[in-house]
Design a protein around this motif. Structure first.
Motif, PDB file in Angstrom:
ATOM      1  N   HIS A 283       0.842  -1.198   0.000  1.00 46.87           N
ATOM      2  CA  HIS A 283       0.000   0.000   0.000  1.00 46.87           C
ATOM      3  C   HIS A 283       0.878   1.249   0.000  1.00 46.87           C
ATOM      4  CE1 HIS A 283      -2.939   3.010   1.308  1.00 46.87           C
ATOM      5  NE2 HIS A 283      -3.840   2.187   0.805  1.00 46.87           N
ATOM      6  N   PRO A 284       0.492   2.296  -0.753  1.00 48.56           N
ATOM      7  CA  PRO A 284       1.307   3.517  -0.807  1.00 48.56           C
ATOM      8  C   PRO A 284       1.620   4.127   0.553  1.00 48.56           C
ATOM      9  CG  PRO A 284      -0.318   3.559  -2.552  1.00 48.56           C
ATOM     10  CD  PRO A 284      -0.634   2.351  -1.710  1.00 48.56           C
ATOM     11  N   SER A 285       0.780   3.906   1.558  1.00 48.82           N
ATOM     12  CA  SER A 285       1.059   4.434   2.892  1.00 48.82           C
ATOM     13  C   SER A 285       2.302   3.800   3.497  1.00 48.82           C
ATOM     14  CB  SER A 285      -0.139   4.207   3.819  1.00 48.82           C
ATOM     15  OG  SER A 285      -0.350   2.824   4.046  1.00 48.82           O
ATOM     16  N   ARG A 286       2.780   2.689   2.908  1.00 46.69           N
ATOM     17  CA  ARG A 286       3.930   1.975   3.454  1.00 46.69           C
ATOM     18  C   ARG A 286       5.214   2.224   2.669  1.00 46.69           C
ATOM     19  NH1 ARG A 286       0.945  -3.914   4.402  1.00 46.69           N
ATOM     20  NH2 ARG A 286      -0.719  -3.123   5.735  1.00 46.69           N
ATOM     21  N   TYR A 287       5.144   3.059   1.640  1.00 40.77           N
ATOM     22  CA  TYR A 287       6.343   3.272   0.830  1.00 40.77           C
ATOM     23  C   TYR A 287       7.458   3.937   1.627  1.00 40.77           C
ATOM     24  CZ  TYR A 287       3.678   2.087  -3.415  1.00 40.77           C
ATOM     25  OH  TYR A 287       2.933   1.448  -4.374  1.00 40.77           O
ATOM     26  N   GLY A 288       7.102   4.783   2.582  1.00 35.04           N
ATOM     27  CA  GLY A 288       8.126   5.377   3.430  1.00 35.04           C
ATOM     28  C   GLY A 288       8.834   4.320   4.257  1.00 35.04           C
ATOM     29  N   ALA A 289       8.060   3.404   4.856  1.00 30.44           N
ATOM     30  CA  ALA A 289       8.650   2.326   5.650  1.00 30.44           C
ATOM     31  C   ALA A 289       9.482   1.393   4.786  1.00 30.44           C
ATOM     32  CB  ALA A 289       7.549   1.540   6.362  1.00 30.44           C
ATOM     33  N   LEU A 290       9.123   1.276   3.513  1.00 27.39           N
ATOM     34  CA  LEU A 290       9.895   0.446   2.584  1.00 27.39           C
ATOM     35  C   LEU A 290      11.335   0.947   2.486  1.00 27.39           C
ATOM     36  CD1 LEU A 290       9.164  -1.936   0.570  1.00 27.39           C
ATOM     37  CD2 LEU A 290       9.055  -0.174  -1.199  1.00 27.39           C
ATOM     38  N   LEU A 291      11.524   2.243   2.732  1.00 26.11           N
ATOM     39  CA  LEU A 291      12.845   2.862   2.602  1.00 26.11           C
ATOM     40  C   LEU A 291      13.560   3.032   3.937  1.00 26.11           C
ATOM     41  CD1 LEU A 291      11.731   5.596   0.055  1.00 26.11           C
ATOM     42  CD2 LEU A 291      13.108   3.574  -0.476  1.00 26.11           C
ATOM     43  N   ASP A 292      13.026   2.475   5.007  1.00 21.84           N
ATOM     44  CA  ASP A 292      13.683   2.584   6.310  1.00 21.84           C
ATOM     45  C   ASP A 292      15.123   2.082   6.224  1.00 21.84           C
ATOM     46  OD1 ASP A 292      11.464   3.643   7.489  1.00 21.84           O
ATOM     47  OD2 ASP A 292      10.873   1.826   8.576  1.00 21.84           O
ATOM     48  N   ASP A 293      16.052   2.859   6.774  1.00 20.30           N
ATOM     49  CA  ASP A 293      17.472   2.498   6.861  1.00 20.30           C
ATOM     50  C   ASP A 293      18.160   2.409   5.502  1.00 20.30           C
ATOM     51  OD1 ASP A 293      17.234   2.244   9.685  1.00 20.30           O
ATOM     52  OD2 ASP A 293      16.429   0.222   9.421  1.00 20.30           O
ATOM     53  N   VAL A 294      17.530   2.900   4.448  1.00 20.04           N
ATOM     54  CA  VAL A 294      18.166   2.925   3.126  1.00 20.04           C
ATOM     55  C   VAL A 294      18.907   4.251   2.974  1.00 20.04           C
ATOM     56  CG1 VAL A 294      17.760   2.948   0.630  1.00 20.04           C
ATOM     57  CG2 VAL A 294      16.470   1.378   2.101  1.00 20.04           C
ATOM     58  N   ALA A 295      20.153   4.185   2.498  1.00 23.69           N
ATOM     59  CA  ALA A 295      20.969   5.389   2.337  1.00 23.69           C
ATOM     60  C   ALA A 295      21.065   5.839   0.890  1.00 23.69           C
ATOM     61  CB  ALA A 295      22.373   5.140   2.886  1.00 23.69           C
ATOM     62  N   ALA A 296      20.838   4.937  -0.053  1.00 28.19           N
ATOM     63  CA  ALA A 296      20.900   5.252  -1.480  1.00 28.19           C
ATOM     64  C   ALA A 296      20.109   4.183  -2.225  1.00 28.19           C
ATOM     65  CB  ALA A 296      22.340   5.297  -1.977  1.00 28.19           C
ATOM     66  N   VAL A 297      19.583   4.548  -3.386  1.00 29.01           N
ATOM     67  CA  VAL A 297      18.767   3.626  -4.182  1.00 29.01           C
ATOM     68  C   VAL A 297      19.470   3.366  -5.508  1.00 29.01           C
ATOM     69  CG1 VAL A 297      16.563   3.312  -5.376  1.00 29.01           C
ATOM     70  CG2 VAL A 297      16.620   4.368  -3.102  1.00 29.01           C
ATOM     71  N   CYS A 298      19.633   2.088  -5.841  1.00 29.62           N
ATOM     72  CA  CYS A 298      20.249   1.694  -7.108  1.00 29.62           C
ATOM     73  C   CYS A 298      19.239   0.870  -7.904  1.00 29.62           C
ATOM     74  CB  CYS A 298      21.519   0.880  -6.870  1.00 29.62           C
ATOM     75  SG  CYS A 298      22.825   1.804  -6.012  1.00 29.62           S
ATOM     76  N   LEU A 299      19.016   1.265  -9.152  1.00 30.41           N
ATOM     77  CA  LEU A 299      18.006   0.626  -9.994  1.00 30.41           C
ATOM     78  C   LEU A 299      18.611   0.239 -11.335  1.00 30.41           C
ATOM     79  CD1 LEU A 299      15.022   3.086  -9.355  1.00 30.41           C
ATOM     80  CD2 LEU A 299      15.310   0.793  -8.384  1.00 30.41           C
ATOM     81  N   ARG A 300      18.341  -0.995 -11.741  1.00 31.47           N
ATOM     82  CA  ARG A 300      18.800  -1.458 -13.050  1.00 31.47           C
ATOM     83  C   ARG A 300      17.621  -1.535 -14.015  1.00 31.47           C
ATOM     84  NH1 ARG A 300      22.226  -6.284 -10.340  1.00 31.47           N
ATOM     85  NH2 ARG A 300      20.067  -6.940  -9.954  1.00 31.47           N
ATOM     86  N   GLY A 301      17.846  -1.050 -15.237  1.00 33.51           N
ATOM     87  CA  GLY A 301      16.854  -1.222 -16.288  1.00 33.51           C
ATOM     88  C   GLY A 301      15.657  -0.304 -16.209  1.00 33.51           C
ATOM     89  N   VAL A 302      15.866   0.964 -15.869  1.00 34.11           N
ATOM     90  CA  VAL A 302      14.749   1.917 -15.870  1.00 34.11           C
ATOM     91  C   VAL A 302      14.192   2.019 -17.288  1.00 34.11           C
ATOM     92  CG1 VAL A 302      14.110   4.337 -15.546  1.00 34.11           C
ATOM     93  CG2 VAL A 302      15.655   3.216 -13.923  1.00 34.11           C
ATOM     94  N   ARG A 303      12.877   1.952 -17.400  1.00 31.04           N
ATOM     95  CA  ARG A 303      12.217   2.005 -18.710  1.00 31.04           C
ATOM     96  C   ARG A 303      11.020   2.934 -18.637  1.00 31.04           C
ATOM     97  NH1 ARG A 303       7.367  -0.351 -18.261  1.00 31.04           N
ATOM     98  NH2 ARG A 303       7.061  -2.024 -16.723  1.00 31.04           N
ATOM     99  N   GLN A 304      10.438   3.181 -19.791  1.00 29.39           N
ATOM    100  CA  GLN A 304       9.224   3.990 -19.827  1.00 29.39           C
ATOM    101  C   GLN A 304       8.049   3.165 -19.314  1.00 29.39           C
ATOM    102  OE1 GLN A 304       7.185   5.611 -23.617  1.00 29.39           O
ATOM    103  NE2 GLN A 304       8.496   7.293 -22.897  1.00 29.39           N
ATOM    104  N   ILE A 305       7.209   3.795 -18.508  1.00 32.47           N
ATOM    105  CA  ILE A 305       6.063   3.110 -17.901  1.00 32.47           C
ATOM    106  C   ILE A 305       4.858   3.247 -18.820  1.00 32.47           C
ATOM    107  CG2 ILE A 305       4.498   3.117 -15.927  1.00 32.47           C
ATOM    108  CD1 ILE A 305       6.818   4.071 -14.229  1.00 32.47           C
ATOM    109  N   ASP A 306       4.147   2.140 -19.018  1.00 30.05           N
ATOM    110  CA  ASP A 306       3.080   2.154 -20.011  1.00 30.05           C
ATOM    111  C   ASP A 306       1.676   2.066 -19.427  1.00 30.05           C
ATOM    112  OD1 ASP A 306       3.186  -0.434 -19.127  1.00 30.05           O
ATOM    113  OD2 ASP A 306       3.876  -1.294 -21.027  1.00 30.05           O
ATOM    114  N   ASP A 307       1.536   2.091 -18.097  1.00 29.81           N
ATOM    115  CA  ASP A 307       0.175   2.108 -17.547  1.00 29.81           C
ATOM    116  C   ASP A 307       0.105   3.068 -16.371  1.00 29.81           C
ATOM    117  OD1 ASP A 307      -0.253   0.372 -14.784  1.00 29.81           O
ATOM    118  OD2 ASP A 307       1.503  -0.272 -15.928  1.00 29.81           O
ATOM    119  N   GLN A 308      -1.070   3.661 -16.204  1.00 31.90           N
ATOM    120  CA  GLN A 308      -1.256   4.756 -15.261  1.00 31.90           C
ATOM    121  C   GLN A 308      -1.112   4.329 -13.801  1.00 31.90           C
ATOM    122  OE1 GLN A 308      -1.929   8.486 -16.127  1.00 31.90           O
ATOM    123  NE2 GLN A 308      -4.070   7.989 -16.455  1.00 31.90           N
TER     124      GLN A 308
END
Length: 397
Positions: A312-337
């Motif tokens: 749930h979007p209300s938990r996205y902040g908790a998803l990042l607890d104790d994270v210092a940096a975000v690394c993502l592989r394969g960023v692409r264009q999003i095709d749905d809203q």
């Protein structure tokens, strides 16, 4: 059963029992998240699922391994400015010398702060057993309208810091999440004890939100709570381009009446005089950056997007607890809203926490297609691009 007006972040299905306010049915941006996904107010503050830690000492964190549970008590406790704005003040806001409206906004908010709390630092006491005193005439708050990166959130947080407590600060999405977690009447009781409610990124994305927030703010104003909000749309234009505004004109006008609107002009400070989005890294470079950065997360973009649909979007902040940096592989264009809107919320939470992003694939200024950028959620997507590009630039420093 009454019809559901819209399946957006919130849907309002008729009304609850007499006097109970709108009956809220939760959905996560059309993703069909069950209504039990936001914890009930009765949950213990310690009732959380285990959250996966880093795999081993020095190994990157995988956000896709995390399934945080956020008790309602945490939602209330976290209604404060995000870390990026934890120490701001009117004195640290630097107006653009070519934009008089920025100077005016500081003056108006300083004067507004001086009127809060009746001089004793607390909101007036209210009785739940008799009718509240009539609300004072005139707007009960200030509405800061302007483009991206002109310092609206900085000013909103500065007002919060200057105001006497109790007080609350949250985004529009966080406010609706709080109502879902506590229930409408409990949310009214909780927030009615406050001197000030600050609402960041105030935009109405569906009719359910219109009814919900209009009713909530009306109750709070009646109980003496002062309001301040930011958005990229003037109050009387909220909802334009997203749904049939004429059907909800009464509610929109009611919201507008609570605020004194102020326009803040200027350029986006995040990109003023700066280059475009930095070029993406290779997959190998992203993996290496995650391995050498303490507290970094490492995820494939598609896997993370799929995981967000189950959180749930209300938990996205908790998803990042104790994270210092975000690394993502394969960023692409999003095709749905629905997926795009979830990324917007995650981008806001990453920006709040000042998490630099190292990514491969497409640059972030290309992640939303032109069709989406011309649609009703255009302002959300442009804000997300502004913030994601700024965080990507931070990682390149």
């Amino acid at each position: 059963m009454s019809p559901v007006f819209h399946r957006g972040p919130w849907a309002v299905r008729g009304r609850g029992p007499t006097g109970s306010g709108p009956r809220v049915v939760r959905t996560a941006y059309g993703a069909g998240v069950p209504s039990t996904d936001v914890p009930a107010a009765s949950h213990s503050a310690t009732a959380t699922e285990p959250i996966a830690a880093a795999h081993a000492s020095g190994s990157p964190i995988a956000l896709t391994d995390r399934r945080p549970v956020v008790p309602a008590e945490r939602l209330v406790a976290e209604m404060v400015p995000p870390p990026r704005f934890a120490d701001v003040s009117f004195g640290t806001y630097i107006p653009d010398p070519t934009q008089p409206s920025q100077y005016e906004a500081v003056q108006v908010l300083e004067q507004f702060a001086a009127t809060l709390g009746g001089g004793n630092g607390s909101a007036p006491k209210r009785s739940w057993f008799r009718r509240s005193a009539p609300a004072p005439t005139g707007p009960a708050g200030v509405y800061l309208d302007g483009g991206y990166g002109v310092g609206k959130t900085h000013l909103l947080a500065s007002l919060w810091h200057a105001a006497p407590g109790p007080k609350a600060f949250g985004t529009f999405v966080e406010l609706t999440n709080l109502v879902g977690a506590l229930g409408f009447q409990q949310a009214v009781r909780t927030l009615s004890g406050h001197t000030l409610l600050c609402i960041d990124e105030f935009e109405l994305d569906d009719p359910g939100d219109t009814v919900l927030v209009s009713t909530l703010l009306g109750r709070l104003v009646d109980n003496g709570v002062k309001l301040c909000a930011t958005s990229n749309t003037l109050p009387e234009k909220l909802g334009e381009g997203r749904f049939a505004a004429a059907d909800f004109l009464r509610e929109i006008q009611g919201l507008s009446a609570h605020f004194r609107p102020m326009r803040i002009d200027g350029q986006d400070y995040r990109h003023r005089g700066l280059p475009d989005a930095p070029p993406p890294y290779t997959d190998e470079a992203v993996t290496a950056a995650a391995a050498r950065t303490p507290g970094a997360s490492l995820d494939d973009f598609d896997a993370l997007l799929a995981h967000l649909s189950a959180v749930h979007p209300s938990r996205y902040g908790a998803l990042l607890d104790d994270v210092a940096a975000v690394c993502l592989r394969g960023v692409r264009q999003i095709d749905d809203q629905s997926t795009a809107l979830r990324l917007v919320v995650l981008a806001d939470r990453m920006y709040d926490r000042e998490l630099p992003i190292t990514a491969s694939g497409l640059p972030f200024d290309q992640v939303f297609p032109e069709e989406m950028l011309r649609g009703g959620y255009r302002k959300k997507y442009l804000r997300a691009i502004s913030r994601l590009v700024a965080l990507a630039r931070d990682s390149a420093k």
